[in-house]
Write a protein that holds these residues in place. Structure first.
Motif, PDB file in Angstrom:
ATOM      1  N   TYR A  85       0.842  -1.208   0.000  1.00 27.72           N
ATOM      2  CA  TYR A  85       0.000   0.000   0.000  1.00 27.72           C
ATOM      3  C   TYR A  85       0.871   1.248   0.000  1.00 27.72           C
ATOM      4  CZ  TYR A  85      -3.973  -3.037   0.721  1.00 27.72           C
ATOM      5  OH  TYR A  85      -4.920  -4.002   0.534  1.00 27.72           O
ATOM      6  N   ALA A  86       1.983   1.177   0.746  1.00 26.62           N
ATOM      7  CA  ALA A  86       2.910   2.322   0.756  1.00 26.62           C
ATOM      8  C   ALA A  86       3.483   2.516  -0.644  1.00 26.62           C
ATOM      9  CB  ALA A  86       4.032   2.064   1.763  1.00 26.62           C
ATOM     10  N   GLU A  87       3.811   1.407  -1.322  1.00 27.48           N
ATOM     11  CA  GLU A  87       4.351   1.492  -2.679  1.00 27.48           C
ATOM     12  C   GLU A  87       3.318   2.093  -3.628  1.00 27.48           C
ATOM     13  OE1 GLU A  87       5.843  -2.210  -4.300  1.00 27.48           O
ATOM     14  OE2 GLU A  87       6.090  -1.285  -6.259  1.00 27.48           O
ATOM     15  N   LEU A  88       2.076   1.679  -3.426  1.00 26.87           N
ATOM     16  CA  LEU A  88       0.995   2.168  -4.289  1.00 26.87           C
ATOM     17  C   LEU A  88       0.848   3.685  -4.176  1.00 26.87           C
ATOM     18  CD1 LEU A  88      -1.253   0.988  -6.165  1.00 26.87           C
ATOM     19  CD2 LEU A  88      -2.777   1.157  -4.212  1.00 26.87           C
TER      20      LEU A  88
ATOM     21  N   PRO B  78      -7.918   2.964 -16.449  1.00 24.04           N
ATOM     22  CA  PRO B  78      -8.487   3.034 -15.101  1.00 24.04           C
ATOM     23  C   PRO B  78      -7.808   2.022 -14.181  1.00 24.04           C
ATOM     24  CG  PRO B  78      -9.956   1.829 -16.546  1.00 24.04           C
ATOM     25  CD  PRO B  78      -8.802   2.269 -17.386  1.00 24.04           C
ATOM     26  N   VAL B  79      -8.136   2.064 -12.908  1.00 17.73           N
ATOM     27  CA  VAL B  79      -7.406   1.224 -11.952  1.00 17.73           C
ATOM     28  C   VAL B  79      -7.616  -0.272 -12.186  1.00 17.73           C
ATOM     29  CG1 VAL B  79      -7.112   2.830 -10.040  1.00 17.73           C
ATOM     30  CG2 VAL B  79      -9.231   1.589 -10.261  1.00 17.73           C
ATOM     31  N   ASN B  80      -8.801  -0.665 -12.662  1.00 15.21           N
ATOM     32  CA  ASN B  80      -8.971  -2.109 -12.886  1.00 15.21           C
ATOM     33  C   ASN B  80      -8.097  -2.585 -14.050  1.00 15.21           C
ATOM     34  OD1 ASN B  80     -10.574  -0.821 -14.759  1.00 15.21           O
ATOM     35  ND2 ASN B  80     -12.290  -2.245 -14.614  1.00 15.21           N
TER      36      ASN B  80
ATOM     37  N   ARG C  64       1.944   6.039 -11.737  1.00 10.53           N
ATOM     38  CA  ARG C  64       1.021   5.434 -12.699  1.00 10.53           C
ATOM     39  C   ARG C  64      -0.334   5.162 -12.038  1.00 10.53           C
ATOM     40  NH1 ARG C  64       2.580   0.280 -16.607  1.00 10.53           N
ATOM     41  NH2 ARG C  64       0.622   0.192 -17.740  1.00 10.53           N
ATOM     42  N   PHE C  65      -0.291   4.800 -10.755  1.00 12.25           N
ATOM     43  CA  PHE C  65      -1.541   4.552 -10.033  1.00 12.25           C
ATOM     44  C   PHE C  65      -2.345   5.840  -9.909  1.00 12.25           C
ATOM     45  CE2 PHE C  65      -3.745   4.874  -5.906  1.00 12.25           C
ATOM     46  CZ  PHE C  65      -4.773   3.980  -6.155  1.00 12.25           C
ATOM     47  N   TRP C  66      -1.663   6.940  -9.585  1.00 10.82           N
ATOM     48  CA  TRP C  66      -2.397   8.209  -9.404  1.00 10.82           C
ATOM     49  C   TRP C  66      -2.991   8.687 -10.716  1.00 10.82           C
ATOM     50  CZ3 TRP C  66      -4.314   9.071  -5.034  1.00 10.82           C
ATOM     51  CH2 TRP C  66      -3.659   8.652  -3.877  1.00 10.82           C
TER      52      TRP C  66
END
Lengths: 294, 441
Positions: free
Chosen positions: A55-58, A245-247, A63-65
């Motif tokens: 979760y910290a890595e995320l 998107p995130v999925n 790219r996630f944001w």
């Protein structure tokens, strides 16, 4: 009925609870469990417990944001458009005009086409210089030879339009069925008082449809990212992640980079955010239905 | 019921004769009853082997079934099958750069014993770098059939029109030529891969980055600190973006090799740096409009030299295969001198990994295109010689790193970020990835 008299009924509803638990709660818990591990399928050795490290890595993943922003765009813009267009369509289809029966069937077509096929249809439609859009542009004297999928903003717009196209018929159908439960006498009274078509719907239909609008909006939000196959076929998440998107990001991490732990982290985070957003509305809907059932 | 003794004897003799015949058949056809499943790509090699597989089946008794997918889908499906240790398939397509991805976890069955046991296979005949690329920890994890690199395909008469009589030596030269062609109205100059992944835009960009003096990491394998945002990498990205945005065909930002091949084949561009094995398609006798005017040269370089893309593709056998021996026999049959020679002399496939085929006059006669602007086989051999074995880092995480850089390149060409910003973000994400896997602290 008293609580004690319900005791005997548990044996009837227990199988349903167990089945629901097995197919919904268990996968969610398993996904959460995986998100707390370090799993490297490309290296030997068992998974390691790493707590919230993924979760910290995320949180530090650019790219996630980017995907989070795209997700918001792909949820709220299409859902708003689906609700607005769906309402308008329902109001028009409610009128007993010639051919409305056939029109109802025609409007439903996009909803029954498999999403992957919808993606292909749109891809063929916007082929630069050779698709249906180029032909339409030619008819109206406009140059439509641009490659819409090669520019971030236009690629996102195409995905949004495709999403609205596939989602609106279902929304319209739900609104139509709610609208038909409103008594004709109300519209008749409004008409006698001199209300226009628009005023009748504004002051009668919309208030009557309010619960349906909230329910449909919440469920469309929850279902908005089901356009995954359209994105897969149409843009592959590009260009430059503008339609990722995130999925889709979770899919890429899980199935292309073989990072199942990170993919699980993305999905769990998304699940938490969606639940936080929609839970108040879901609870409200459940309470209202329970009240109506009494 | 009592069966007469004579009848019983005759029956026994019959059974024994039957058994003997079966044993003989089993020896003749060692894999009778075995079904081999091949998971690979829809590329010319696969199609040609599928056409010829009856010979192997006839010889061994095995039944070979092919499941062929488009390149991207194949790579992804193979990833899932191999990483989960699924025994559903026996033979897998692999790019050499993906060998560490699966070999490190013991997902591949080594070929060393099978190669040693097979007479006449002649491993020394392979281009050494291609065979070496399929080794992991000293073991041969697959057999290459495809030597991948890129060439500069250039149209002699078109460049001559703009006053140039040879292919560009460097990417800076290429920009100058493209500029001149554009000013003279001979546009677009080129087409290039823009799809954001390791096998498309990054495959192209890496040669510019290396030629500018950049590297993936500081000092492989001693210091794995990524150097994706080095000044050399930033300059390479600017060159790539300028080529794509100013001098390439519309739609290049999402183009794959297919679009580039068609653009060159149809004579829509003046030059293209594209896969050497694609020459057969570009010069397809029925479709090509550039027959007779095409020149072949190794790709351009830069201040640090010339770094033609290099990778090998081949077939590997999964460690979970229940028919590993038969599967390896099939791979060795497919990559034997005889089969490879037959394929290359009777199809458009020419990305051969066997040196004896390259030296075969019949091969040169069939594929040695020469229209007076540089001979094909010579350019191909030169490009392979210029190939850097570390063109792709041999680490399991390379595909994730490559795809991340691919995304950054697209951000630059679509104007979302500057080269420096996009590569800074890619660098940060890669550092995070490397920290997680323990390459860096």
């Amino acid at each position: 009925m008293s609580v004690s008299s319900n005791k005997g009924l548990w044996s009837f509803i227990l199988p349903t609870f167990l089945t629901l638990g097995a197919i919904t709660v268990t996968p969610i818990l398993a996904t959460f469990g995986i998100s707390l591990l370090y799993i490297n399928l490309t290296m030997p050795g068992p998974p390691m417990f790493v707590g919230l490290e993924n979760y910290a890595e995320l949180m530090a993943d650019s790219r996630f944001w980017n995907s989070a922003v795209v997700t918001a765009e792909l949820i709220f813009i299409p859902v708003a458009a689906q609700i607005a267009i769906g309402l308008l369509l329902a109001m028009v289809l409610k009128e007993k005009l010639a051919g409305t029966r056939w029109m109802r069937m025609a409007f439903l077509l996009p909803a029954v086409i498999p999403p992957a096929v919808s993606g292909l249809i749109w891809k063929l439609f916007i082929v630069p210089g050779a698709g249906g859009l180029a032909w339409l542009g030619g008819v109206f004297g406009a140059d439509m030879s641009l490659d819409l999928l090669s520019m971030p903003s236009s690629a996102l717009a195409v995905v949004i339009v495709a999403s609205v196209w596939t989602g609106t018929p279902f929304v319209a159908l739900l609104f139509l069925s709610s609208l038909e439960s409103v008594g004709d006498d109300q519209y008749e009274a409004a008409r006698i008082d001199g209300a226009s078509w628009f005023q009748s719907h504004w002051h009668i239909s919309l208030p009557e449809l309010r619960p349906a609008i909230i329910t449909v909006t919440v469920f469309r939000i929850l279902e908005a990212l089901a356009i995954f196959p359209i994105i897969f076929v149409l843009t592959g998440g590009g260009p430059a992640g503008s339609t990722e998107p995130v999925n889709y990001l979770a899919y890429v991490n899980g199935f292309e980079y073989l990072r199942v732990d990170y993919a699980a982290t993305i999905i769990v985070s998304f699940f938490i955010v969606m639940m936080a957003l929609c839970a108040p509305f879901l609870v409200g809907i459940a309470r209202r239905e329970a009240k109506e059932a009494r | 019921m009592r069966i007469p003794t004579t009848a019983r004897l005759l029956a026994a003799v019959g059974v024994l004769a039957g058994l003997a015949a079966t044993t003989a058949l089993a020896q003749d056809k060692p894999y009778e009853g075995v079904t081999l499943r091949v998971l690979s790509t829809q590329q010319p090699w696969d199609a040609e082997i599928e056409k010829r597989v009856a010979a192997f089946e006839e010889e061994t008794g095995a039944d070979v079934q092919f499941d062929l997918y488009a390149f991207g889908q194949a790579v992804q499906k193979i990833g899932v099958e191999l990483s989960t240790g699924s025994p559903a398939y026996d033979v897998f397509f692999l790019e050499a750069s993906d060998v560490p991805r699966y070999a490190a976890a013991g997902r591949l069955a080594p070929f060393d014993d099978a190669i040693a046991a097979m007479e006449g296979f002649d491993g020394a005949d392979f281009i050494p770098t291609t065979l070496e690329a399929f080794k992991y920890d000293g073991k041969q994890m697959g057999v290459p059939y495809f030597a991948a690199t890129q060439l500069n395909y250039w149209r002699g008469p078109v460049l001559a029109e703009a006053g140039f009589d040879k292919a560009p030596e460097t990417f800076e030269d290429m920009l100058s030529i493209c500029k001149a062609l554009k000013e003279k109205g001979v546009a677009p100059c080129t087409a290039l891969r823009g799809k954001p992944n390791t096998s498309e835009n990054v495959w192209y960009w890496t040669q510019i980055m290396l030629a500018q003096g950049g590297h993936w990491v500081k000092d492989y394998p001693q210091d794995m600190t990524p150097t994706l945002n080095s000044p050399e990498a930033v300059r390479a990205t600017e060159i790539y973006a300028e080529l794509l945005n100013d001098y390439s065909i519309p739609g290049s930002v999402s183009a794959g090799y297919d679009e580039v091949v068609v653009a060159m084949q149809q004579g829509n561009i003046a030059m293209a740096i594209e896969g050497a094995p694609l020459a057969g398609r570009i010069l397809d006798p029925e479709l090509s409009k550039v027959q007779g005017e095409l020149g072949f040269a190794p790709p351009p370089g830069g201040p640090a030299g010339r770094f033609a893309p290099f990778n090998a593709q081949g077939w590997a056998v999964g460690a979970s295969s229940k028919n590993a021996e038969a599967a390896q026999a099939f791979v060795l049959w497919a990559t034997s001198k005889e089969t490879v020679t037959d394929v290359t002399l009777n199809s458009s496939f020419l990305a051969v990994t066997r040196q004896s085929v390259w030296n075969d006059p019949a091969f040169t006669e069939k594929h040695g295109y020469d229209f007076g602007y540089g001979e094909f086989t010579r350019a191909y051999a030169q490009a392979l010689a210029d190939g850097d074995p570390l063109y792709r880092l041999p680490i399991p995480e390379f595909r994730a790193v490559g795809d991340r850089v691919g995304l950054a390149l697209q951000e630059v060409v679509t104007g979302r970020r500057s080269a420096q910003d996009a590569l800074d973000a890619a660098q940060a994400d890669t550092e995070r990835m490397f920290r997680r896997t323990g390459y860096i602290d």
